[in-house]
Design a protein around this motif. Structure first.
Motif, PDB file in Angstrom:
ATOM      1  N   ALA A 162       0.828  -1.205   0.000  1.00 34.47           N
ATOM      2  CA  ALA A 162       0.000   0.000   0.000  1.00 34.47           C
ATOM      3  C   ALA A 162       0.866   1.261   0.000  1.00 34.47           C
ATOM      4  CB  ALA A 162      -0.938   0.000   1.208  1.00 34.47           C
ATOM      5  N   GLY A 163       1.948   1.245   0.797  1.00 34.29           N
ATOM      6  CA  GLY A 163       2.823   2.410   0.863  1.00 34.29           C
ATOM      7  C   GLY A 163       3.541   2.669  -0.435  1.00 34.29           C
ATOM      8  N   SER A 164       4.056   1.608  -1.071  1.00 34.61           N
ATOM      9  CA  SER A 164       4.781   1.790  -2.329  1.00 34.61           C
ATOM     10  C   SER A 164       3.817   2.134  -3.467  1.00 34.61           C
ATOM     11  CB  SER A 164       5.600   0.537  -2.662  1.00 34.61           C
ATOM     12  OG  SER A 164       4.794  -0.628  -2.652  1.00 34.61           O
ATOM     13  N   TRP A 165       2.589   1.601  -3.415  1.00 34.00           N
ATOM     14  CA  TRP A 165       1.575   1.966  -4.411  1.00 34.00           C
ATOM     15  C   TRP A 165       1.214   3.444  -4.272  1.00 34.00           C
ATOM     16  CZ3 TRP A 165      -3.356   4.003  -4.238  1.00 34.00           C
ATOM     17  CH2 TRP A 165      -4.108   3.917  -5.406  1.00 34.00           C
ATOM     18  N   LEU A 166       1.077   3.922  -3.038  1.00 35.16           N
ATOM     19  CA  LEU A 166       0.789   5.341  -2.819  1.00 35.16           C
ATOM     20  C   LEU A 166       1.946   6.209  -3.308  1.00 35.16           C
ATOM     21  CD1 LEU A 166      -1.060   7.524  -1.615  1.00 35.16           C
ATOM     22  CD2 LEU A 166       0.077   7.155   0.593  1.00 35.16           C
ATOM     23  N   ALA A 167       3.187   5.780  -2.996  1.00 36.12           N
ATOM     24  CA  ALA A 167       4.358   6.534  -3.453  1.00 36.12           C
ATOM     25  C   ALA A 167       4.419   6.565  -4.967  1.00 36.12           C
ATOM     26  CB  ALA A 167       5.630   5.914  -2.884  1.00 36.12           C
ATOM     27  N   GLN A 168       4.124   5.434  -5.607  1.00 42.88           N
ATOM     28  CA  GLN A 168       4.127   5.390  -7.068  1.00 42.88           C
ATOM     29  C   GLN A 168       3.090   6.334  -7.645  1.00 42.88           C
ATOM     30  OE1 GLN A 168       2.453   1.927  -8.833  1.00 42.88           O
ATOM     31  NE2 GLN A 168       2.504   2.835 -10.862  1.00 42.88           N
ATOM     32  N   SER A 169       1.883   6.354  -7.049  1.00 43.99           N
ATOM     33  CA  SER A 169       0.811   7.194  -7.589  1.00 43.99           C
ATOM     34  C   SER A 169       1.132   8.676  -7.433  1.00 43.99           C
ATOM     35  CB  SER A 169      -0.514   6.856  -6.903  1.00 43.99           C
ATOM     36  OG  SER A 169      -0.489   7.194  -5.526  1.00 43.99           O
TER      37      SER A 169
ATOM     38  N   GLY B 177       4.147   9.367  -9.720  1.00 44.06           N
ATOM     39  CA  GLY B 177       3.676   9.234 -11.097  1.00 44.06           C
ATOM     40  C   GLY B 177       2.838  10.425 -11.529  1.00 44.06           C
ATOM     41  N   ALA B 178       2.003  10.932 -10.608  1.00 43.44           N
ATOM     42  CA  ALA B 178       1.192  12.117 -10.917  1.00 43.44           C
ATOM     43  C   ALA B 178       2.084  13.319 -11.169  1.00 43.44           C
ATOM     44  CB  ALA B 178       0.220  12.394  -9.774  1.00 43.44           C
ATOM     45  N   ALA B 179       3.138  13.471 -10.357  1.00 43.47           N
ATOM     46  CA  ALA B 179       4.059  14.594 -10.543  1.00 43.47           C
ATOM     47  C   ALA B 179       4.787  14.484 -11.878  1.00 43.47           C
ATOM     48  CB  ALA B 179       5.055  14.644  -9.395  1.00 43.47           C
ATOM     49  N   ALA B 180       5.253  13.277 -12.225  1.00 36.16           N
ATOM     50  CA  ALA B 180       5.949  13.080 -13.504  1.00 36.16           C
ATOM     51  C   ALA B 180       5.000  13.298 -14.682  1.00 36.16           C
ATOM     52  CB  ALA B 180       6.542  11.672 -13.553  1.00 36.16           C
ATOM     53  N   PHE B 181       3.769  12.842 -14.534  1.00 32.02           N
ATOM     54  CA  PHE B 181       2.764  13.020 -15.584  1.00 32.02           C
ATOM     55  C   PHE B 181       2.492  14.507 -15.808  1.00 32.02           C
ATOM     56  CE2 PHE B 181      -1.709  13.355 -16.962  1.00 32.02           C
ATOM     57  CZ  PHE B 181      -1.685  12.539 -18.089  1.00 32.02           C
TER      58      PHE B 181
ATOM     59  N   GLN C  85      -0.219  21.385 -21.811  1.00 28.25           N
ATOM     60  CA  GLN C  85      -1.532  20.865 -21.460  1.00 28.25           C
ATOM     61  C   GLN C  85      -1.778  21.053 -19.969  1.00 28.25           C
ATOM     62  OE1 GLN C  85      -2.380  16.934 -22.986  1.00 28.25           O
ATOM     63  NE2 GLN C  85      -1.009  17.231 -24.745  1.00 28.25           N
ATOM     64  N   GLU C  86      -3.059  20.961 -19.586  1.00 32.62           N
ATOM     65  CA  GLU C  86      -3.434  21.189 -18.194  1.00 32.62           C
ATOM     66  C   GLU C  86      -2.938  20.044 -17.304  1.00 32.62           C
ATOM     67  OE1 GLU C  86      -5.050  23.636 -16.484  1.00 32.62           O
ATOM     68  OE2 GLU C  86      -4.830  24.848 -18.296  1.00 32.62           O
ATOM     69  N   PRO C  87      -2.345  20.368 -16.145  1.00 26.52           N
ATOM     70  CA  PRO C  87      -1.992  19.310 -15.182  1.00 26.52           C
ATOM     71  C   PRO C  87      -3.250  18.709 -14.557  1.00 26.52           C
ATOM     72  CG  PRO C  87      -1.624  21.470 -14.221  1.00 26.52           C
ATOM     73  CD  PRO C  87      -1.982  21.700 -15.663  1.00 26.52           C
ATOM     74  N   VAL C  88      -3.092  17.555 -13.932  1.00 23.37           N
ATOM     75  CA  VAL C  88      -4.219  16.872 -13.296  1.00 23.37           C
ATOM     76  C   VAL C  88      -3.959  16.738 -11.806  1.00 23.37           C
ATOM     77  CG1 VAL C  88      -4.745  15.577 -15.397  1.00 23.37           C
ATOM     78  CG2 VAL C  88      -3.230  14.575 -13.673  1.00 23.37           C
ATOM     79  N   THR C  89      -5.015  16.544 -11.047  1.00 20.34           N
ATOM     80  CA  THR C  89      -4.868  16.289  -9.616  1.00 20.34           C
ATOM     81  C   THR C  89      -4.457  14.841  -9.404  1.00 20.34           C
ATOM     82  OG1 THR C  89      -7.171  15.604  -9.305  1.00 20.34           O
ATOM     83  CG2 THR C  89      -6.696  17.975  -9.146  1.00 20.34           C
TER      84      THR C  89
ATOM     85  N   PRO D 288      -5.030   6.438 -18.079  1.00 20.19           N
ATOM     86  CA  PRO D 288      -4.452   5.217 -18.648  1.00 20.19           C
ATOM     87  C   PRO D 288      -2.969   5.066 -18.330  1.00 20.19           C
ATOM     88  CG  PRO D 288      -5.854   6.311 -20.257  1.00 20.19           C
ATOM     89  CD  PRO D 288      -5.726   7.249 -19.101  1.00 20.19           C
ATOM     90  N   ASP D 289      -2.244   6.194 -18.247  1.00 18.09           N
ATOM     91  CA  ASP D 289      -0.817   6.145 -17.940  1.00 18.09           C
ATOM     92  C   ASP D 289      -0.556   5.424 -16.629  1.00 18.09           C
ATOM     93  OD1 ASP D 289       2.054   7.415 -18.381  1.00 18.09           O
ATOM     94  OD2 ASP D 289       1.515   7.817 -16.289  1.00 18.09           O
ATOM     95  N   PHE D 290      -1.350   5.721 -15.606  1.00 16.07           N
ATOM     96  CA  PHE D 290      -1.154   5.098 -14.296  1.00 16.07           C
ATOM     97  C   PHE D 290      -1.455   3.604 -14.352  1.00 16.07           C
ATOM     98  CE2 PHE D 290      -3.142   3.739 -10.248  1.00 16.07           C
ATOM     99  CZ  PHE D 290      -2.023   3.805  -9.443  1.00 16.07           C
ATOM    100  N   TRP D 291      -2.592   3.239 -14.935  1.00 19.47           N
ATOM    101  CA  TRP D 291      -2.993   1.836 -14.921  1.00 19.47           C
ATOM    102  C   TRP D 291      -2.180   0.996 -15.893  1.00 19.47           C
ATOM    103  CZ3 TRP D 291      -5.086  -0.093 -10.968  1.00 19.47           C
ATOM    104  CH2 TRP D 291      -5.863   0.704 -10.130  1.00 19.47           C
TER     105      TRP D 291
END
Length: 224
Positions: A140-147, A150-154, A163-167, A175-178
């Motif tokens: 759970a911790g590593s999945w949260l860290a990845q998300s 990953g959001a910051a890199a995205f 393009q507009e950033p996302v929350t 799709p990038d995350f999944w």
């Protein structure tokens, strides 16, 4: 010292290999990013900047969470599910959490059992499920860290492409995350299934992950 090294050699070697591969990943990832930077007409970045970037953090956490998911599921599912002939499985008919006598807890704990094996209530429950709990928390911790990474890199890519950033919540639907997540999950689940099934028919002499070379194919829960 020599005895300590021998008795802990498996953990030490894997720890050392982990560090070597992590360092190699850092250098390879840095080179790859700079190739992309140059191809896009941008300035290359320094190694330190790459190693502290969201992109590197996301790549590392992405692999960690899939590994911990593998172990978390394997630890829990092997309590109740069996595979006849596999040394990675209990014998058919032995499914379940087993008796206190078999698990050496409470009145059946021995002198060298962990202290909480002698106790009851919450302490024994925690010890009895500690491996699965910790693996689940690490996943759970590593999945949260990845998300988060990953959001910051995205968003870095979004801004670079005007393009507009996302929350963070919006990124979880991207799709990038999944795509990044599921490609790791399927590889780990395939690896576990391969180990469980191939170890029925194949052997590795001297390995505790294998049956003895002469053990019959249908021998279950037998380790060499």
């Amino acid at each position: 010292m020599r005895r300590a090294l021998r008795e802990n050699s498996l953990g030490l070697v894997f720890g050392l290999l982990f560090l070597i591969v992590l360092v190699a990943q850092g250098f390879a990832g840095h080179a790859d990013v700079n190739q992309q930077q140059i191809a896009a007409g941008l300035e290359p970045i320094g190694l330190g900047r790459y190693l502290t970037s969201a992109s590197f953090a996301a790549d590392v956490a992405e692999n960690w969470q899939s590994e911990y998911l593998q172990f978390f599921l394997y630890i829990l599912l092997t309590v109740w599910l069996v595979q006849k002939g596999s040394p990675e499985s209990k014998k058919p008919g032995e499914e379940g959490r087993e008796s206190d006598r078999e698990q050496k807890v409470g009145p059946y704990a021995t002198g060298d059992s962990p202290a909480w094996a002698h106790a009851g209530g919450l302490r024994r429950a925690l010890l009895s499920n500690s491996l699965g709990l910790v693996m689940g928390l690490l996943f759970a911790g590593s999945w949260l860290a990845q998300s988060i990474a990953g959001a910051a890199a995205f968003n870095e890519r979004q801004l670079r492409d005007l393009q507009e950033p996302v929350t963070w919540a919006e990124y979880l639907t991207e799709p990038d995350f999944w795509s990044r997540t599921l490609q790791n999950w399927q590889s780990e689940l395939l690896a576990v299934a391969s180990m469980v099934i191939l170890s029925i028919y194949l052997r590795q002499r001297g390995s505790p992950e294998s049956k003895p070379v002469g053990a019959p194919h249908d021998a279950t829960g037998v380790e060499g």
